[in-house]
Design an enzyme around this catalytic site. Structure first.
Site, mmCIF file in Angstrom:
data_model
loop_
_atom_site.group_PDB
_atom_site.id
_atom_site.type_symbol
_atom_site.label_atom_id
_atom_site.label_comp_id
_atom_site.label_asym_id
_atom_site.label_seq_id
_atom_site.Cartn_x
_atom_site.Cartn_y
_atom_site.Cartn_z
ATOM 1 N N ARG A 170 0.862 -1.181 0.000
ATOM 2 C CA ARG A 170 0.000 0.000 0.000
ATOM 3 C C ARG A 170 0.900 1.234 0.000
ATOM 4 O O ARG A 170 2.084 1.142 0.350
ATOM 5 C CB ARG A 170 -0.855 0.032 1.276
ATOM 6 N N ARG A 263 -10.605 3.252 6.351
ATOM 7 C CA ARG A 263 -9.148 3.168 6.166
ATOM 8 C C ARG A 263 -8.791 3.461 4.714
ATOM 9 O O ARG A 263 -7.722 3.994 4.426
ATOM 10 C CB ARG A 263 -8.640 1.785 6.603
ATOM 11 N N ARG A 274 -12.847 -9.353 2.476
ATOM 12 C CA ARG A 274 -12.363 -9.288 3.861
ATOM 13 C C ARG A 274 -13.532 -9.376 4.853
ATOM 14 O O ARG A 274 -13.426 -10.029 5.893
ATOM 15 C CB ARG A 274 -11.533 -8.016 4.080
HETATM 16 N N1 LIG Z 1 -11.118 1.558 18.543
HETATM 17 C C1 LIG Z 1 -11.166 2.111 17.347
HETATM 18 N N2 LIG Z 1 -12.134 2.989 17.058
HETATM 19 C C2 LIG Z 1 -12.218 3.561 15.835
HETATM 20 N N3 LIG Z 1 -11.344 3.332 14.841
HETATM 21 C C3 LIG Z 1 -10.358 2.456 15.062
HETATM 22 C C4 LIG Z 1 -10.207 1.810 16.322
HETATM 23 N N4 LIG Z 1 -9.134 0.999 16.254
HETATM 24 C C5 LIG Z 1 -8.622 1.137 15.013
HETATM 25 N N5 LIG Z 1 -9.343 2.013 14.299
HETATM 26 C C6 LIG Z 1 -9.168 2.395 12.889
HETATM 27 O O1 LIG Z 1 -9.628 1.295 12.099
HETATM 28 C C7 LIG Z 1 -8.844 1.153 10.922
HETATM 29 C C8 LIG Z 1 -8.297 -0.256 10.848
HETATM 30 O O2 LIG Z 1 -7.325 -0.426 11.847
HETATM 31 P P1 LIG Z 1 -6.023 -1.297 11.591
HETATM 32 O O3 LIG Z 1 -5.424 -0.942 10.271
HETATM 33 O O4 LIG Z 1 -5.188 -1.163 12.793
HETATM 34 O O5 LIG Z 1 -6.705 -2.730 11.486
HETATM 35 P P2 LIG Z 1 -6.020 -4.162 11.348
HETATM 36 O O6 LIG Z 1 -6.764 -5.058 12.232
HETATM 37 O O7 LIG Z 1 -4.567 -4.054 11.545
HETATM 38 O O8 LIG Z 1 -6.366 -4.511 9.842
HETATM 39 P P3 LIG Z 1 -5.608 -5.547 8.850
HETATM 40 O O9 LIG Z 1 -5.789 -6.885 9.396
HETATM 41 O O10 LIG Z 1 -6.329 -5.366 7.566
HETATM 42 O O11 LIG Z 1 -4.184 -5.153 8.741
HETATM 43 C C9 LIG Z 1 -7.764 2.216 10.981
HETATM 44 O O12 LIG Z 1 -8.145 3.308 10.177
HETATM 45 C C10 LIG Z 1 -7.720 2.616 12.458
HETATM 46 O O13 LIG Z 1 -7.330 3.951 12.636
HETATM 47 N N1 LIG Z 2 -1.093 -16.194 8.728
HETATM 48 C C1 LIG Z 2 -0.585 -14.970 8.579
HETATM 49 N N2 LIG Z 2 -1.399 -13.905 8.501
HETATM 50 C C2 LIG Z 2 -0.815 -12.701 8.382
HETATM 51 C C3 LIG Z 2 0.564 -12.521 8.339
HETATM 52 N N3 LIG Z 2 0.835 -11.205 8.215
HETATM 53 C C4 LIG Z 2 -0.349 -10.577 8.199
HETATM 54 N N4 LIG Z 2 -1.350 -11.481 8.307
HETATM 55 C C5 LIG Z 2 -2.800 -11.226 8.350
HETATM 56 O O1 LIG Z 2 -3.264 -10.938 7.067
HETATM 57 C C6 LIG Z 2 -4.421 -10.153 7.169
HETATM 58 C C7 LIG Z 2 -4.390 -9.036 6.171
HETATM 59 O O2 LIG Z 2 -3.312 -8.170 6.396
HETATM 60 P P1 LIG Z 2 -3.153 -6.822 5.520
HETATM 61 O O3 LIG Z 2 -1.868 -6.216 5.948
HETATM 62 O O4 LIG Z 2 -3.177 -7.229 4.094
HETATM 63 O O5 LIG Z 2 -4.345 -5.952 5.881
HETATM 64 C C8 LIG Z 2 -4.476 -9.650 8.614
HETATM 65 O O6 LIG Z 2 -5.463 -10.417 9.303
HETATM 66 C C9 LIG Z 2 -3.139 -10.002 9.166
HETATM 67 O O7 LIG Z 2 -3.190 -10.331 10.548
HETATM 68 C C10 LIG Z 2 1.384 -13.672 8.439
HETATM 69 O O8 LIG Z 2 2.625 -13.631 8.415
HETATM 70 N N5 LIG Z 2 0.765 -14.875 8.546
#
Ligand SMILES: Nc1ncnc2c1ncn2[C@@H]1O[C@H](COP(=O)(O)OP(=O)(O)OP(=O)(O)O)[C@@H](O)[C@H]1O
Ligand SMILES: Nc1nc2c(ncn2[C@@H]2O[C@H](COP(=O)(O)O)[C@@H](O)[C@H]2O)c(=O)[nH]1
Length: 389
Positions: A170, A263, A274
């Protein structure tokens, strides 16, 4: 303390068999197998050759894990029937102790998978490294946000396991920082060769945690955080990583959808995919018994406080630092003996004696063997100087 006889894997074995040991190689016998370790210049052997006495032949072996860089001079000791301790001469305490696993659960599982003899290297890490943390939950729930908050508040304590993925970067994502971006052919080859602790097909792309990604964090003396999906969490649970498993759940499905859309990183098609997968992940996360803790990420700050509480970081005065054990040099050449779960390392040329305490080791391949302790033994009295551990 009386010294038990050491069970060395050394040159004495070569009188029974003509293994033609090269310089810097040692031989350790475990059952019918002899593990010839060292001679690391011979890259084809990956530091280990295996001779099977029952068939009188060298056997094709898969060598997993990170191999010690230099094995020019070392001693080995058979600890149990499943692993060999390898201590390097002329090394530093933070890189001296390695384990060659020959019959651990991980090795047995990999033997079935590869259909060959398998051995696995695992470096010994000194100190009470805390258990790694696996954080899972549906896409958009806020895993990355919470992890970033932890890493920002406790930079010396936590290290992020940088995963591999076949998805495109991204905007603002950096190769080697957020992910190791790769392609499917390369990653599939690397999976076959045993490079990954776990991997899964997630939302149509491959994602995986390499063994190295976890080792890099342990080597920095930090506690490893893995952000992986539920399938990956299940694989890690079945491994020897001994992590804490935390599932992050949204307050509602509607809120999850709102966050994912806000996001703005996914196409509509990806958002749909997703969200579709999120339903199953939520069911599995909450019902499988896989997770030690489930946190609902409603209010971000409140959720972060609960996460810190689980990790015992609420109000802990020492939480901003990690205890780094002082690094010291091992003798150029030494002998080893075993007393219960302690290894006494005695210099051949000086009165230096070091105790390597293995009584609290944890983990192992794939990944590091943690919880080793090393301290000087008083050269005059033979007493252990436990204050220095
Ligand atoms: N408690 C909350 N309340 C509102 N917005 C939130 C909260 N926690 C996270 N966010 C927002 O939600 C969005 C998704 O959060 P984040 O990218 O951390 O999710 P993630 O679980 O890591 O997703 P992925 O698995 O796709 O990587 C972001 O824009 C973040 O700022
Ligand atoms: N099994 C694994 N899952 C992973 C790993 N790294 C990230 N993730 C999961 O993929 C989704 C999507 O991530 P995104 O960055 O494309 O939004 C998210 O649930 C991550 O936790 C890995 O090494 N192994």
């Amino acid at each position: 303390m009386g010294e038990a006889p050491a069970c060395f894997g050394d040159e004495s074995f070569s009188s029974d068999f003509h293994l033609n040991l090269k310089e810097f190689e040692t031989a350790t016998v475990v059952g019918n197998k002899t593990y010839v370790i060292g001679g690391i210049d011979d890259l084809k052997s990956n530091g280990v050759r295996v001779f099977d006495k029952s068939i009188g032949e060298w056997v094709n072996s898969t060598v997993l894990g990170t191999i010690p860089k230099v094995l020019k001079g070392h001693k080995t000791m058979l600890l149990s029937k499943d692993r060999i301790l390898v201590v390097k001469h002329d090394s530093k305490s933070n890189d001296c102790a390695w384990f060659l696993e020959v019959d651990t659960q991980f090795v047995r599982d990999q033997k079935k998978k590869f259909g060959t003899e398998v051995v696995a290297w695992s470096k010994g890490v000194i100190g009470d490294a805390e258990r790694p943390i696996v954080i899972s939950g549906p896409s958009g729930v806020g895993k990355g946000t919470l992890i970033n908050m932890l890493m920002k508040e406790f930079p010396a304590m936590f290290g992020f396991s940088v995963s591999h993925t076949t998805r495109a970067p991204r905007e603002k994502e950096e190769n080697g920082v957020h992910y190791h971006f790769t392609n499917r052919d390369v990653m599939e080859e690397e999976i076959k060769s045993g490079k990954f602790l776990e991997y899964a097909d997630v939302h149509g792309n491959l994602y995986g945690t390499s063994i190295e990604a976890v080792e890099v964090v342990a080597d920095a003396g930090k506690r490893c955080i893995l952000d992986i999906d539920v399938q990956g969490a299940r694989s890690v649970r079945a491994s020897s990583l001994e992590a804490i498993f935390i599932f992050i759940s949204p307050p509602s499905f509607e809120e999850l959808e709102k966050r994912l859309r806000a996001r703005g990183t996914e196409t509509e098609e990806q958002v749909q995919k997703r969200l579709g997968n999120a339903k199953e992940e939520l069911e599995q996360g909450k019902s499988s018994g896989l997770f030690d803790h489930i946190l609902v990420n409603d209010n971000l700050e409140a959720c972060y406080e609960r996460l810190k509480k689980i990790l015992c970081l609420d109000g802990n005065a020492d939480a901003t630092t990690t205890t780094l054990t002082e690094v010291f040099a091992l003798p150029l050449d030494f002998s080893m003996s075993k007393i219960d779960e302690k290894i006494l390392i005695k210099s051949d040329s000086t009165d230096q004696k070091i105790v390597l305490d293995l009584s609290s080791i944890k983990g192992g391949a794939p990944g590091r063997t943690r919880g080793l302790h090393m301290y000087a033994s008083d050269p005059h009295t033979g007493d252990d100087d436990k204050g220095k551990s």
